[in-house]
Design a protein around this motif. Structure first.
Motif, mmCIF file in Angstrom:
data_model
loop_
_atom_site.group_PDB
_atom_site.id
_atom_site.type_symbol
_atom_site.label_atom_id
_atom_site.label_comp_id
_atom_site.label_asym_id
_atom_site.label_seq_id
_atom_site.Cartn_x
_atom_site.Cartn_y
_atom_site.Cartn_z
ATOM 1 N N LEU A 1 0.830 -1.207 0.000
ATOM 2 C CA LEU A 1 0.000 0.000 0.000
ATOM 3 C C LEU A 1 0.863 1.255 0.000
ATOM 4 O O LEU A 1 0.632 2.169 -0.795
ATOM 5 C CB LEU A 1 -0.936 0.009 1.214
ATOM 6 C CG LEU A 1 -2.186 -0.861 1.082
ATOM 7 C CD1 LEU A 1 -2.874 -1.014 2.426
ATOM 8 C CD2 LEU A 1 -3.148 -0.288 0.057
ATOM 9 N N SER A 2 1.869 1.288 0.863
ATOM 10 C CA SER A 2 2.670 2.507 0.910
ATOM 11 C C SER A 2 3.560 2.627 -0.321
ATOM 12 O O SER A 2 3.797 3.720 -0.833
ATOM 13 C CB SER A 2 3.497 2.567 2.200
ATOM 14 O OG SER A 2 4.319 1.446 2.282
ATOM 15 N N LEU A 3 4.000 1.487 -0.830
ATOM 16 C CA LEU A 3 4.803 1.499 -2.050
ATOM 17 C C LEU A 3 3.987 2.037 -3.230
ATOM 18 O O LEU A 3 4.470 2.853 -4.030
ATOM 19 C CB LEU A 3 5.301 0.083 -2.350
ATOM 20 C CG LEU A 3 6.318 -0.074 -3.475
ATOM 21 C CD1 LEU A 3 7.565 0.750 -3.187
ATOM 22 C CD2 LEU A 3 6.700 -1.548 -3.639
ATOM 23 N N SER A 4 2.741 1.598 -3.319
ATOM 24 C CA SER A 4 1.899 2.047 -4.430
ATOM 25 C C SER A 4 1.684 3.552 -4.350
ATOM 26 O O SER A 4 1.682 4.250 -5.369
ATOM 27 C CB SER A 4 0.553 1.319 -4.399
ATOM 28 O OG SER A 4 -0.189 1.697 -3.257
ATOM 29 N N GLN A 5 1.544 4.044 -3.135
ATOM 30 C CA GLN A 5 1.353 5.481 -2.935
ATOM 31 C C GLN A 5 2.555 6.263 -3.475
ATOM 32 O O GLN A 5 2.412 7.249 -4.191
ATOM 33 C CB GLN A 5 1.192 5.749 -1.443
ATOM 34 C CG GLN A 5 0.604 7.090 -1.103
ATOM 35 C CD GLN A 5 0.407 7.195 0.404
ATOM 36 O OE1 GLN A 5 1.253 6.755 1.174
ATOM 37 N NE2 GLN A 5 -0.700 7.774 0.816
ATOM 38 N N GLU A 6 3.730 5.757 -3.148
ATOM 39 C CA GLU A 6 4.955 6.409 -3.587
ATOM 40 C C GLU A 6 5.091 6.368 -5.115
ATOM 41 O O GLU A 6 5.419 7.363 -5.762
ATOM 42 C CB GLU A 6 6.163 5.734 -2.933
ATOM 43 C CG GLU A 6 7.474 6.461 -3.171
ATOM 44 C CD GLU A 6 8.676 5.610 -2.777
ATOM 45 O OE1 GLU A 6 8.486 4.623 -2.032
ATOM 46 O OE2 GLU A 6 9.784 5.930 -3.232
ATOM 47 N N LEU A 7 4.831 5.198 -5.681
ATOM 48 C CA LEU A 7 4.961 5.044 -7.129
ATOM 49 C C LEU A 7 3.966 5.932 -7.880
ATOM 50 O O LEU A 7 4.284 6.524 -8.898
ATOM 51 C CB LEU A 7 4.744 3.580 -7.521
ATOM 52 C CG LEU A 7 5.857 2.618 -7.077
ATOM 53 C CD1 LEU A 7 5.381 1.183 -7.111
ATOM 54 C CD2 LEU A 7 7.079 2.798 -7.976
ATOM 55 N N ARG A 8 2.753 6.011 -7.351
ATOM 56 C CA ARG A 8 1.730 6.844 -8.002
ATOM 57 C C ARG A 8 2.102 8.306 -7.941
ATOM 58 O O ARG A 8 1.783 9.080 -8.845
ATOM 59 C CB ARG A 8 0.368 6.613 -7.340
ATOM 60 C CG ARG A 8 -0.228 5.267 -7.680
ATOM 61 C CD ARG A 8 -1.481 4.993 -6.864
ATOM 62 N NE ARG A 8 -1.872 3.577 -6.991
ATOM 63 C CZ ARG A 8 -2.457 2.878 -6.029
ATOM 64 N NH1 ARG A 8 -2.724 3.455 -4.867
ATOM 65 N NH2 ARG A 8 -2.788 1.632 -6.234
ATOM 66 N N ALA A 9 2.792 8.685 -6.864
ATOM 67 C CA ALA A 9 3.250 10.067 -6.750
ATOM 68 C C ALA A 9 4.245 10.377 -7.864
ATOM 69 O O ALA A 9 4.445 11.533 -8.236
ATOM 70 C CB ALA A 9 3.876 10.298 -5.390
ATOM 71 N N HIS A 10 4.854 9.318 -8.416
ATOM 72 C CA HIS A 10 5.769 9.507 -9.544
ATOM 73 C C HIS A 10 5.093 9.209 -10.870
ATOM 74 O O HIS A 10 5.738 8.813 -11.833
ATOM 75 C CB HIS A 10 7.003 8.616 -9.361
ATOM 76 C CG HIS A 10 7.927 9.103 -8.291
ATOM 77 N ND1 HIS A 10 7.721 8.846 -6.945
ATOM 78 C CD2 HIS A 10 9.036 9.881 -8.347
ATOM 79 C CE1 HIS A 10 8.677 9.415 -6.228
ATOM 80 N NE2 HIS A 10 9.479 10.060 -7.061
ATOM 81 N N GLU A 11 3.777 9.358 -10.873
ATOM 82 C CA GLU A 11 2.974 9.236 -12.095
ATOM 83 C C GLU A 11 2.971 7.854 -12.719
ATOM 84 O O GLU A 11 2.777 7.704 -13.918
ATOM 85 C CB GLU A 11 3.433 10.283 -13.127
ATOM 86 C CG GLU A 11 3.141 11.691 -12.617
ATOM 87 C CD GLU A 11 3.506 12.774 -13.628
ATOM 88 O OE1 GLU A 11 3.954 12.418 -14.725
ATOM 89 O OE2 GLU A 11 3.324 13.950 -13.295
ATOM 90 N N LEU A 12 3.200 6.834 -11.901
ATOM 91 C CA LEU A 12 3.095 5.476 -12.408
ATOM 92 C C LEU A 12 1.704 4.947 -12.075
ATOM 93 O O LEU A 12 1.126 5.304 -11.048
ATOM 94 C CB LEU A 12 4.162 4.592 -11.760
ATOM 95 C CG LEU A 12 5.597 4.948 -12.158
ATOM 96 C CD1 LEU A 12 6.590 4.303 -11.218
ATOM 97 C CD2 LEU A 12 5.863 4.506 -13.585
ATOM 98 N N THR A 13 1.177 4.105 -12.954
ATOM 99 C CA THR A 13 -0.128 3.511 -12.705
ATOM 100 C C THR A 13 0.087 2.177 -12.008
ATOM 101 O O THR A 13 0.713 1.278 -12.563
ATOM 102 C CB THR A 13 -0.878 3.300 -14.030
ATOM 103 O OG1 THR A 13 -0.944 4.554 -14.694
ATOM 104 C CG2 THR A 13 -2.276 2.776 -13.782
ATOM 105 N N VAL A 14 -0.412 2.088 -10.790
ATOM 106 C CA VAL A 14 -0.124 0.920 -9.962
ATOM 107 C C VAL A 14 -1.409 0.293 -9.442
ATOM 108 O O VAL A 14 -2.304 0.990 -8.985
ATOM 109 C CB VAL A 14 0.760 1.318 -8.753
ATOM 110 C CG1 VAL A 14 1.118 0.093 -7.921
ATOM 111 C CG2 VAL A 14 2.021 2.022 -9.235
#
Length: 420
Positions: free
Chosen positions: A341-354
């Motif tokens: 969950l926290s990883l997805s949050q971080e990745l999405r902040a970098h404009e990745l679709t997770v």
RNA sequence: GUGGGCGUAGCUCAGCUGGUAGAGCACUCGGUUGUGGUCCGAGAUGUCGCGGGUUCGAGCCCCGUCGCUCACCCCA
């Protein structure tokens, strides 16, 4: 099934809703790049605005409007088109008192109570622009070019642009007299005569062969243009040629809204059946005044999002790849879920679709879900990964895996995705 | 508003001259330890659009109605 959507409405749901979104966004991006700004308008207006603006004798107003009385006894109508409401807003907020031309765009739903058909719903979506306060023919050309660029950005090829000039009010009055005289000399059935009386131009649009033959000998509006109108129209054509935008002059073009004057155009798609217009518009010289504004000329268009989507599907150019999930995370266990969950949050902040696999399903099942999601990469997070701090980044297409530390996942993924 | 065609599982459809429902796809689970796309197995799912009528009995016949669809008309 107990409840159904109201008759004639088109709903977009996954997976096709993505395509709809893509069409609308693509058309809009061309508009925004030309400096048009958003007008966020109401979907309902005073009924009188439409009867005055669009014209009481038009089909749109006389038999296709959703009109009702609100609780205060006011007559309200769901917008059947966009131009009139946009101009009302421009006048109301004084946009026509600032820099001219005032350039605005809108996007949203419109409503007409018609019998549903392929490419025709009772609620449909349009994006449109209006540029008010300039009669420069270059503006006409730019407006047409924006619409053309929008359709081309979708990848559409099998459409054509038809243009004509309807001249000014006097021109049309003169022409109407001659056209009516011509029509009186024809042997027509009752229904057709009634249509001719409302708008003689309509007969040019009749699908029957015999009527088309008869009308081919009718006088043409283009021959009646004033010197000024003709010069303007020729200038527009010149600019379009300079822009390498192909067009065809269609002197028999008919528009169902009364306000059009001068340059008028329509985009017609070859693969669409009876409802083949994917967009259209034109100049409207008297309209601002008609609804209480300054006597300014303007020009605009409306593009049909629904029909553009149908056209894109018919040509097979819908861009599916643009919506794929970049990374699908599969957590195994409670602790892994927190990390995911926290990883997805971080990745999405970098404009990745997770996306994350939910529901404690077997790994094999989760992999199947990942596959169905169309995800490009998958990462499994279990006890092994939590202990080592590194994960296997699996590229689904090739099946290859690369070991990546959790902390470098963002940079690695971003770099990888650039190569897609 | 006018006319044609059609309404059976989420989707595409089958259901013979009336005897109270099926296939494929999709979906869920599984084919022993943590890896998808193929394959195999198991499972769930329908007031047969709705209402009335005929009949011992209707998904199949009749009437009505709603909706979908295509065309006219009109337009995005």
């Amino acid at each position: 099934m107990k409840y159904q959507a109201p008759k004639g409405v088109i709903e977009y749901f996954p997976p096709r809703s993505r395509s709809f979104e893509w069409v609308r966004a693509t058309l809009l991006s061309q508009i925004k790049r030309s400096g048009y700004q958003l007008l966020q308008l109401p979907v309902f207006e005073d009924t009188e605005l439409f009867t005055r603006g669009v014209g009481a004798s038009t089909d749109v107003v006389s038999k296709e409007m959703y009109t009702f009385e609100d609780r205060g006894g006011r007559s309200i109508t769901l917008r059947p088109e966009g131009t009139v409401g946009a101009l009302r807003s421009i006048i109301e907020h004084g946009l026509d008192r600032g820099a001219l031309p005032a350039k605005v765009f809108y996007s949203g739903a419109f409503f007409r109570a018609e019998r549903p058909q392929a490419g025709r719903g009772r609620q449909f979506y349009s994006v449109g622009v209006e540029a008010v306060g300039s009669d420069d023919p270059a503006l006409d050309a730019e407006v047409i070019a924006i619409a053309d660029a929008g359709f081309r950005a979708l990848g559409l090829k099998q459409f054509k642009l038809e243009i004509t000039s309807l001249g000014d009010a006097q021109t049309r009055a003169l022409y109407r007299v001659d056209l009516l005289a011509f029509i009186e000399g024809l042997d027509l059935d009752q229904a057709t005569l009634v249509r001719a009386e409302i708008n003689p131009l309509r007969l040019f649009d009749d699908k029957r062969e015999e009527i088309r033959d008869l009308m081919s000998k009718a006088p043409k509006l283009l021959d009646y243009l004033s010197e000024e109108s003709r010069t303007h129209f020729e200038a527009v054509q010149g600019y379009l040629r300079d822009l390498n935008i192909d067009f065809e002059i269609n002197p028999r073009m008919v528009r169902g809204l009364d306000y059009y004057t001068g340059t008028t155009f329509e985009f017609v798609h070859e693969l669409l059946g009876a409802q083949s217009g994917i967009g259209g518009g034109g100049r409207y010289d008297g309209l601002m005044e008609q609804i209480g504004g300054q006597p300014l000329s303007g020009i605009g268009f409306g593009l049909g999002v629904d029909r553009a989507l149908l056209a894109a599907e018919a040509e097979g150019v819908v861009d599916q790849a643009a919506f794929l999930t970049d990374l699908y995370l599969i957590p195994l266990g409670t602790k892994a879920k927190t990390v995911a969950l926290s990883l997805s949050q971080e990745l999405r902040a970098h404009e990745l679709t997770v996306e994350i696999a939910f529901g404690d399903r077997a790994l094999k099942t989760a992999m199947k879900s990942a596959d169905k999601s169309g995800a490009r990469y998958v990462v499994i997070i279990g006890d092994t990964e939590l202990n080592s701090g590194s994960v296997d980044l699996k590229q689904m297409r090739s099946g290859e895996t690369t070991s990546v530390t959790l902390s470098s996942l963002v940079s690695t993924l971003s770099a990888e995705l650039l190569t897609w």
